[in-house]
Design a protein around this motif. Structure first.
Motif, PDB file in Angstrom:
ATOM      1  N   THR A   1       0.834  -1.205   0.000  1.00 26.60           N
ATOM      2  CA  THR A   1       0.000   0.000   0.000  1.00 26.60           C
ATOM      3  C   THR A   1       0.866   1.252   0.000  1.00 26.60           C
ATOM      4  O   THR A   1       0.599   2.203  -0.728  1.00 26.60           O
ATOM      5  CB  THR A   1      -0.943   0.003   1.213  1.00 26.60           C
ATOM      6  N   ALA A   2       1.930   1.240   0.805  1.00 24.25           N
ATOM      7  CA  ALA A   2       2.846   2.384   0.842  1.00 24.25           C
ATOM      8  C   ALA A   2       3.529   2.572  -0.506  1.00 24.25           C
ATOM      9  O   ALA A   2       3.700   3.703  -0.980  1.00 24.25           O
ATOM     10  CB  ALA A   2       3.882   2.183   1.946  1.00 24.25           C
ATOM     11  N   GLN A   3       3.896   1.467  -1.155  1.00 25.49           N
ATOM     12  CA  GLN A   3       4.537   1.548  -2.468  1.00 25.49           C
ATOM     13  C   GLN A   3       3.554   2.092  -3.508  1.00 25.49           C
ATOM     14  O   GLN A   3       3.918   2.896  -4.360  1.00 25.49           O
ATOM     15  CB  GLN A   3       5.046   0.173  -2.886  1.00 25.49           C
ATOM     16  N   GLU A   4       2.289   1.668  -3.429  1.00 20.40           N
ATOM     17  CA  GLU A   4       1.273   2.175  -4.359  1.00 20.40           C
ATOM     18  C   GLU A   4       1.041   3.666  -4.148  1.00 20.40           C
ATOM     19  O   GLU A   4       0.819   4.404  -5.113  1.00 20.40           O
ATOM     20  CB  GLU A   4      -0.029   1.405  -4.189  1.00 20.40           C
ATOM     21  N   PHE A   5       1.093   4.103  -2.889  1.00 17.26           N
ATOM     22  CA  PHE A   5       0.933   5.533  -2.623  1.00 17.26           C
ATOM     23  C   PHE A   5       2.082   6.313  -3.254  1.00 17.26           C
ATOM     24  O   PHE A   5       1.867   7.359  -3.875  1.00 17.26           O
ATOM     25  CB  PHE A   5       0.877   5.806  -1.115  1.00 17.26           C
ATOM     26  N   GLU A   6       3.311   5.805  -3.103  1.00 12.13           N
ATOM     27  CA  GLU A   6       4.455   6.486  -3.711  1.00 12.13           C
ATOM     28  C   GLU A   6       4.318   6.514  -5.228  1.00 12.13           C
ATOM     29  O   GLU A   6       4.597   7.541  -5.862  1.00 12.13           O
ATOM     30  CB  GLU A   6       5.767   5.806  -3.311  1.00 12.13           C
ATOM     31  N   ALA A   7       3.866   5.416  -5.823  1.00 17.29           N
ATOM     32  CA  ALA A   7       3.670   5.376  -7.273  1.00 17.29           C
ATOM     33  C   ALA A   7       2.637   6.405  -7.705  1.00 17.29           C
ATOM     34  O   ALA A   7       2.821   7.110  -8.710  1.00 17.29           O
ATOM     35  CB  ALA A   7       3.238   3.977  -7.704  1.00 17.29           C
ATOM     36  N   PHE A   8       1.546   6.520  -6.953  1.00 13.04           N
ATOM     37  CA  PHE A   8       0.512   7.507  -7.257  1.00 13.04           C
ATOM     38  C   PHE A   8       1.074   8.919  -7.156  1.00 13.04           C
ATOM     39  O   PHE A   8       0.862   9.752  -8.042  1.00 13.04           O
ATOM     40  CB  PHE A   8      -0.671   7.335  -6.300  1.00 13.04           C
TER      41      PHE A   8
END
Length: 109
Positions: A38-45
């Protein structure tokens, strides 16, 4: 107000993109997801949004450039740039978000 914020290219980004962004954010943080993912997806976003702003003022000319379709495809490209960067070492946002998520979970009774 800076010139970049007031430019017509960014202002035409508009309501449609804001709704798409909200939809993406709602998908983040799914309870089934691993907190690190989830943290990685937030960074990607976050990174994809930064690329959107950076590329909004870039004009394309020539035999293969321009048009409405390019704006749509550029959005897809920016999303992939964000995903690719976050899967590598990223820029550190995912680690900070993950640490804060863990602290918040530990603080809950």
């Amino acid at each position: 107000m800076s010139a970049a914020i007031a430019s017509p290219a960014i202002n035409t980004f508009g309501l449609e993109q804001a709704q798409a962004d909200r939809s993406k954010l709602n998908k983040l943080g799914n309870a089934k997801d691993d907190p690190r993912k989830t943290a990685q997806e937030f960074e990607a976003f976050f990174l994809s949004q930064m690329f959107e702003v950076m590329s909004a003022g870039v004009k394309t000319d020539g035999p293969m450039g321009g048009g409405q379709a390019e704006g749509k495809w550029r959005s897809f490209l920016n999303d992939e740039y964000g995903k690719t960067m976050s899967k590598g070492r990223g820029i550190g946002i995912a680690n900070m978000v993950y640490d804060q998520m863990i602290k918040m979970q530990e603080a809950q009774p």
